[in-house]
Design an enzyme around this catalytic site. Structure first.
Site, PDB file in Angstrom:
ATOM      1  N   ARG A 106       0.820  -1.210   0.000  1.00 51.82           N
ATOM      2  CA  ARG A 106       0.000   0.000   0.000  1.00 51.82           C
ATOM      3  C   ARG A 106       0.855   1.262   0.000  1.00 51.82           C
ATOM      4  NH1 ARG A 106      -5.502  -1.024   3.536  1.00 51.82           N
ATOM      5  NH2 ARG A 106      -5.917  -3.140   2.778  1.00 51.82           N
ATOM      6  N   TYR A 122     -10.811   7.981 -10.174  1.00 50.25           N
ATOM      7  CA  TYR A 122     -11.848   8.901  -9.710  1.00 50.25           C
ATOM      8  C   TYR A 122     -11.505   9.376  -8.299  1.00 50.25           C
ATOM      9  CZ  TYR A 122     -13.654   4.728  -7.265  1.00 50.25           C
ATOM     10  OH  TYR A 122     -13.782   3.604  -6.482  1.00 50.25           O
ATOM     11  N   PRO A 123     -11.892  10.605  -7.978  1.00 54.52           N
ATOM     12  CA  PRO A 123     -11.726  11.100  -6.616  1.00 54.52           C
ATOM     13  C   PRO A 123     -12.999  10.862  -5.811  1.00 54.52           C
ATOM     14  CG  PRO A 123     -12.310  12.918  -8.026  1.00 54.52           C
ATOM     15  CD  PRO A 123     -12.297  11.686  -8.905  1.00 54.52           C
ATOM     16  N   MET A 124     -12.878  10.860  -4.495  1.00 53.61           N
ATOM     17  CA  MET A 124     -14.046  10.690  -3.636  1.00 53.61           C
ATOM     18  C   MET A 124     -13.809  11.349  -2.284  1.00 53.61           C
ATOM     19  SD  MET A 124     -13.952   6.835  -2.109  1.00 53.61           S
ATOM     20  CE  MET A 124     -15.173   7.374  -0.919  1.00 53.61           C
ATOM     21  N   LYS A 126     -15.875  11.664   1.869  1.00 49.56           N
ATOM     22  CA  LYS A 126     -16.943  11.224   2.769  1.00 49.56           C
ATOM     23  C   LYS A 126     -17.868  12.404   3.067  1.00 49.56           C
ATOM     24  CE  LYS A 126     -15.600   6.950   3.383  1.00 49.56           C
ATOM     25  NZ  LYS A 126     -16.359   5.837   2.808  1.00 49.56           N
ATOM     26  N   HIS A 149     -16.791  -2.775   3.381  1.00 50.36           N
ATOM     27  CA  HIS A 149     -16.464  -2.220   2.064  1.00 50.36           C
ATOM     28  C   HIS A 149     -15.286  -2.980   1.445  1.00 50.36           C
ATOM     29  CE1 HIS A 149     -16.650   0.847  -0.995  1.00 50.36           C
ATOM     30  NE2 HIS A 149     -15.395   1.219  -0.789  1.00 50.36           N
ATOM     31  N   GLN A 162      -6.307  -2.287  -6.865  1.00 45.17           N
ATOM     32  CA  GLN A 162      -6.778  -0.965  -6.453  1.00 45.17           C
ATOM     33  C   GLN A 162      -5.701  -0.224  -5.674  1.00 45.17           C
ATOM     34  OE1 GLN A 162     -10.849   0.144  -4.453  1.00 45.17           O
ATOM     35  NE2 GLN A 162      -9.444  -0.386  -2.797  1.00 45.17           N
TER      36      GLN A 162
END
Length: 225
Positions: A106, A122-124, A126, A149, A162
């Site tokens: 990671r 893509y951005p995200m 909360k 998730h 990912q």
């Protein structure tokens, strides 16, 4: 020489979305990528689909100046940067205690993964809406939701790799998500499935998606001319 600027652990990640200009020089583009490689950067080259850009260069390095030099070189080669995203690799608070090998993957990923030519970013963030405020939840509740998730995502092991990078304080959203897939459908299936998790369905906002095809620098530059 300017002092290097980096992070305590992990890597800086710079997504550069580019369009061609009439005078863009393929040889100079490849030279900019070669200089980045010689400086120790990983650069994933992507031919993007659709109108948002023509190319994406996803650079990873521990020193921000190396990525800035890459940006300068691509612009000098005649490419026009139409969008960008700045983030860093991280080990999230929900993943503490991971085995050392998984934590290393990671923080210091090796990209692009073999056999994963389909790509999207893509951005995200909360949500902080009344009744949907992620940051009002207790840590244990948030950790449980993220565990659920992650379990959905693991269903696509072998089809998807990912990389989630942190951009709080660095860009307009809180995270950037980069997916490498075995095919285009794998990208769609993964995002569709994971949006049903409560962590996404109730608490996540998503930004624009960009989809593309990964290849060698020489092939991608030649096929986007």
């Amino acid at each position: 020489m300017l002092e290097s600027v980096g992070v305590a652990q992990g890597l800086l990640v710079l997504h550069l979305f580019c369009a061609r200009a009439p005078d863009s020089d393929d040889a100079e583009v490849l030279q900019a990528l070669q200089r980045a490689d010689e400086a120790g950067a990983q650069v994933v080259t992507v031919a993007t689909l659709g109108h948002k850009s023509q190319l994406c260069f996803m650079g990873l390095h521990s020193d921000a100046w190396v990525l800035r030099d890459l940006q300068t070189g691509l612009e000098a080669a005649g490419l026009r940067i139409v969008d960008s995203y700045v983030s860093i690799t991280e080990l999230s608070e929900y993943a503490l205690g991971l085995p050392a090998e998984m934590a290393e993957m990671r923080l210091n990923p090796k990209l692009p993964p073999p056999g994963k030519p389909a790509w999207c970013f893509y951005p995200m963030s909360k949500r902080r809406n009344p009744g949907q405020n992620w940051y009002e939840l207790g840590f244990d509740d948030r950790k449980q939701l993220m565990h659920e998730h992650g379990a959905s995502g693991r269903k696509f092991a072998g089809r998807i790799v990912q990389l989630v990078t942190s951009s709080t304080g660095l860009d307009d959203w809180e995270w950037g998500v980069t997916l490498f897939g075995s095919d285009i459908a794998a990208l769609k299936d993964t995002v569709y499935t994971m949006r049903y998790d409560r962590a996404s369905a109730v608490y996540a906002d998503f930004g624009p998606f960009v989809t593309g095809l990964v290849g060698s620098a020489e092939e991608i530059v030649a096929r986007t001319r």
